[in-house]
Design a protein around this motif. Structure first.
Motif, mmCIF file in Angstrom:
data_model
loop_
_atom_site.group_PDB
_atom_site.id
_atom_site.type_symbol
_atom_site.label_atom_id
_atom_site.label_comp_id
_atom_site.label_asym_id
_atom_site.label_seq_id
_atom_site.Cartn_x
_atom_site.Cartn_y
_atom_site.Cartn_z
ATOM 1 N N ARG A 1 -3.420 46.888 2.219
ATOM 2 C CA ARG A 1 -4.236 45.757 1.758
ATOM 3 C C ARG A 1 -3.686 44.443 2.309
ATOM 4 N N ARG A 2 -2.377 44.300 2.333
ATOM 5 C CA ARG A 2 -1.785 43.086 2.912
ATOM 6 C C ARG A 2 -2.156 42.963 4.396
ATOM 7 N N GLN A 3 -2.111 44.084 5.106
ATOM 8 C CA GLN A 3 -2.470 44.042 6.527
ATOM 9 C C GLN A 3 -3.935 43.645 6.709
ATOM 10 N N GLN A 4 -4.813 44.143 5.855
ATOM 11 C CA GLN A 4 -6.226 43.771 5.950
ATOM 12 C C GLN A 4 -6.427 42.287 5.668
ATOM 13 N N GLN A 5 -5.740 41.788 4.651
ATOM 14 C CA GLN A 5 -5.857 40.364 4.350
ATOM 15 C C GLN A 5 -5.334 39.501 5.496
ATOM 16 N N LEU A 6 -4.210 39.929 6.087
ATOM 17 C CA LEU A 6 -3.659 39.183 7.219
ATOM 18 C C LEU A 6 -4.617 39.223 8.404
ATOM 19 N N ARG A 7 -5.239 40.379 8.638
ATOM 20 C CA ARG A 7 -6.186 40.509 9.740
ATOM 21 C C ARG A 7 -7.413 39.623 9.526
ATOM 22 N N ARG A 8 -7.920 39.595 8.297
ATOM 23 C CA ARG A 8 -9.073 38.738 7.999
ATOM 24 C C ARG A 8 -8.726 37.265 8.164
ATOM 25 N N LEU A 9 -7.515 36.905 7.741
ATOM 26 C CA LEU A 9 -7.089 35.518 7.887
ATOM 27 C C LEU A 9 -6.978 35.123 9.357
ATOM 28 N N GLU B 1 -4.593 35.575 20.990
ATOM 29 C CA GLU B 1 -5.028 36.895 21.445
ATOM 30 C C GLU B 1 -3.844 37.720 21.934
ATOM 31 N N VAL B 2 -2.906 37.088 22.655
ATOM 32 C CA VAL B 2 -1.722 37.806 23.141
ATOM 33 C C VAL B 2 -0.870 38.285 21.974
ATOM 34 N N ASN B 3 -0.681 37.412 20.988
ATOM 35 C CA ASN B 3 0.120 37.803 19.820
ATOM 36 C C ASN B 3 -0.521 38.956 19.072
ATOM 37 N N LEU B 4 -1.867 38.932 18.993
ATOM 38 C CA LEU B 4 -2.558 40.011 18.291
ATOM 39 C C LEU B 4 -2.364 41.330 19.013
ATOM 40 N N GLU B 5 -2.405 41.323 20.391
ATOM 41 C CA GLU B 5 -2.183 42.550 21.145
ATOM 42 C C GLU B 5 -0.756 43.056 20.968
ATOM 43 N N VAL B 6 0.180 42.136 20.950
ATOM 44 C CA VAL B 6 1.584 42.531 20.763
ATOM 45 C C VAL B 6 1.781 43.167 19.400
ATOM 46 N N ASP B 7 1.150 42.590 18.370
ATOM 47 C CA ASP B 7 1.275 43.150 17.025
ATOM 48 C C ASP B 7 0.690 44.551 16.959
ATOM 49 N N VAL B 8 -0.449 44.746 17.647
ATOM 50 C CA VAL B 8 -1.065 46.075 17.642
ATOM 51 C C VAL B 8 -0.171 47.093 18.325
#
Length: 607
Positions: free
Chosen positions: A297-305, A379-386
């Motif tokens: 749930r925390r990950q979903q909230q962070l993703r939505r934010l 976008e780069v940070n999001l790819e790195v996190d994934v």
């Protein structure tokens, strides 16, 4: 649903549509606009001539305003009436043009009038080209009428206006034809309660009396009673919900003390108490989620934010890019030598010189480039996190313990419990030990009669005022016996605060106690205590449309001042302002100068 359990409706006002004036409002003569300017609600509509002038006012909204939160970012301006929706989140921001029932803040009053004219479809350019019938308070101060006339004639440039008292309009609307025009009007509204004697169709202003209690004080008293009774629900006991309880669940006791004795009986209490259900959520008792579900749930909230921030960043970038393109187009006009169009565009942009334009282009270009870099970085940070979030496959050989490790662990076994340390205990659901719905119920018992009783007994809330019955007796005692007998034959109740069940029976009981033995009286309740004032004003406007003796024209306003009033059957009594004579001040100054001269001569002789 269980017996006597009522949920709060929490009604939210819908924004009023912008209506069209309709074919009836565009006749050969201007159609009057009728405005019932109440301290609780404004009712506005057209007085269209014909057999069917219309069922009710086309516009009804709360007489409150709130400033928008846009500020320097160009947000919405002041919001008025039904455009506010629910009032409770904005309660601390609400402002009203009224002090009690008298309009004193003309800036807010102008907002109410703008809202009314706009949503009624007034189409005349630069003015409101319609006569206006406007209600005002009983014995309205001249200063308030002067400001209102100035607002109507100077700001809206209306052709003429007529002022009247709302309760008198309601009185004449409910009066049967060819009946007596004398009586006593008891008008109880949102801020005040008035008792008005009517003699031969005219208001006897000298014997009018006002009680500074109404629906507003009743709602505040009920709120204090329930907050003291339920301190755990302070935030949920709002004024809007208290008004809902008053309108739908309260009543006037015919005998207050006897009714309280009835409420002491448990059976009577159980049968008559109203249980008001507050909204609640069953998820407040405890969470049944495992640690993995919480992490997800925390990950979903962070993703939505992150998605929300990216969307906002892109929207801002798009707006800045459009602005930059517009500025670059203006700069091209300068480079092409089209000076007239360039200066016109500069004026539209609120800029003074080409240097200011160039500076703004540089700043906006830098902001656009910076926003693009932020979007790319996000976008780069999001790819790195994934990529980093993928679980690594462990080396099975390294996870196998050695023989020495097993022996060392066996040495510590007695120090720990026999439970497997790696296995997570199942989370048990917390069962409530009480009914959650019942905990969020407000038991409204004697409060149903205690709150409305304050207009008969103001001492219940510590007010040193007389109630309706005492004030009525005081007014009757100021007349001879024959006039008293005539007045009590037509006691008329109007106003939104008289709509409680049992109000008419209570007034009949009070009159029976104060009138002589075997004397007669008659109590009548308005057919619609809230809207009859508007209906009466509409009927009056249609009957006096061509009567110049009751309308204040623009010429008369310019000659006689804003406080000027033309009297009619439903109006106040006009008392002109009496200014002190200037000659008296000059004579006093001459007398004082002669006295000082005489005093100086006496001092010289004495010396």
């Amino acid at each position: 649903m269980a017996a006597n359990v009522f949920p709060f409706r929490d009604a939210r006002a819908a924004p009023d549509p912008v209506l069209e004036a309709g074919p009836g409002a565009h006749g050969p003569l201007p159609v009057p606009l009728v405005l019932d300017n109440g301290s609780f609600q404004v009712r506005a509509g057209w007085a269209c001539p014909g057999q069917d002038p219309g069922p009710e006012p086309r516009l009804q909204f709360r007489a409150v305003c709130a400033r928008g939160r846009g500020g320097a970012r160009g947000g919405a301006g002041p919001q008025v009436g039904n455009a506010l929706g629910s009032l409770e989140p904005l309660r601390w921001m609400l402002r009203s043009p009224f002090d009690r029932n008298v309009p004193v803040n003309l800036e807010l009053q102008e907002l109410l009038l703008d809202y009314s004219f706009q949503h009624l479809g007034v189409s005349s350019q630069g003015c409101v080209d319609h006569p206006i019938v406007l209600t005002e308070a009983v014995c309205n101060p001249l200063y308030s009428r002067q400001m209102m006339s100035e607002l109507l004639f100077e700001c809206y440039r209306i052709p003429k206006v007529a002022y009247g008292i709302d309760s008198l309009f309601s009185f004449y609307h409910n009066k049967p034809r060819n009946s007596m025009c004398s009586g006593l009007i008891i008008s109880s509204g949102y801020q005040c309660t008035h008792i008005l004697p009517i003699l031969e169709g005219r208001l006897d202003a000298k014997n009018c009396r006002r009680i500074n209690l109404g629906g507003s004080q009743t709602a505040g008293y009920l709120q204090r009673l329930l907050q003291l009774k339920y301190p755990g629900h302070l935030a949920a006991i709002t004024l809007s919900r208290m008004e809902e309880i008053l309108h739908e669940h309260s009543y006037i006791a015919e005998d207050y003390v006897e009714e309280l004795h009835k409420w002491r009986c448990p059976d009577y209490y159980e049968n008559n108490v109203h249980k008001m259900q507050l909204p609640f959520s069953s998820k407040l008792l405890g969470s049944t989620l495992t640690s993995e579900e919480k992490q997800e749930r925390r990950q979903q909230q962070l993703r939505r934010l992150q998605e929300l921030n990216a969307r906002r960043r892109e929207e801002k970038l798009q707006l800045d890019q459009e602005r930059l393109d517009r500025l670059l187009y203006v700069q091209e006009l300068l480079e092409d030598g089209q000076m007239d169009q360039f200066h016109k565009a500069l004026i539209e942009l609120n800029m003074d010189s080409p240097e200011e334009l160039q500076s703004y282009i540089q700043k906006l270009s830098a902001a656009v480039e910076q926003a693009k870099q932020k979007i790319l970085q996000a976008e780069v940070n999001l790819e790195v996190d994934v990529v980093d979030s993928k679980p690594e496959t462990p080396d099975l050989e390294q996870l196998e313990p050695s023989l020495e490790d097993v022996e060392s662990m066996n040495d510590f076994d007695p120090l720990f419990s026999e439970e497997t340390p790696g296995v997570e205990k199942p989370v048990t659901t917390v069962q409530p030990v009480f009914n959650l719905a019942a905990y969020h119920q407000l038991f409204v018992g004697t409060e149903r009669i205690r709150a409305p009783e304050i207009i008969f007994q103001p001492s219940l809330i510590g007010e040193e005022q007389a109630g309706i019955a005492e004030t009525l007796q005081y007014i009757l005692d100021r007349y001879p016996k024959d006039i008293q007998e005539m007045l009590v034959q037509n006691v008329f109740l109007t106003g939104g605060n008289t709509m409680y069940p049992g109000m008419k029976a209570r007034m009949e009981k009070e009159l029976l106690e104060m009138r002589p033995f075997q004397s007669s009286f008659q109590v009548q309740l308005a057919s619609n205590p809230v809207l009859d004032a508007w209906y009466g004003a509409r009927d009056w406007a249609l009957n006096h449309l061509d009567d110049n003796e009751v309308w204040i024209t623009r010429k008369e306003y310019e000659e006689k001042g804003g406080e000027y009033l033309k009297e009619h059957c439903a109006s106040n009594i006009y008392v002109p302002i009496r200014l002190p004579k200037q000659a008296s001040r000059s004579s006093d100054a001459q007398a004082s100068s002669k006295g000082s001269a005489a005093g100086g001569g006496g001092a010289g002789e004495q010396a």
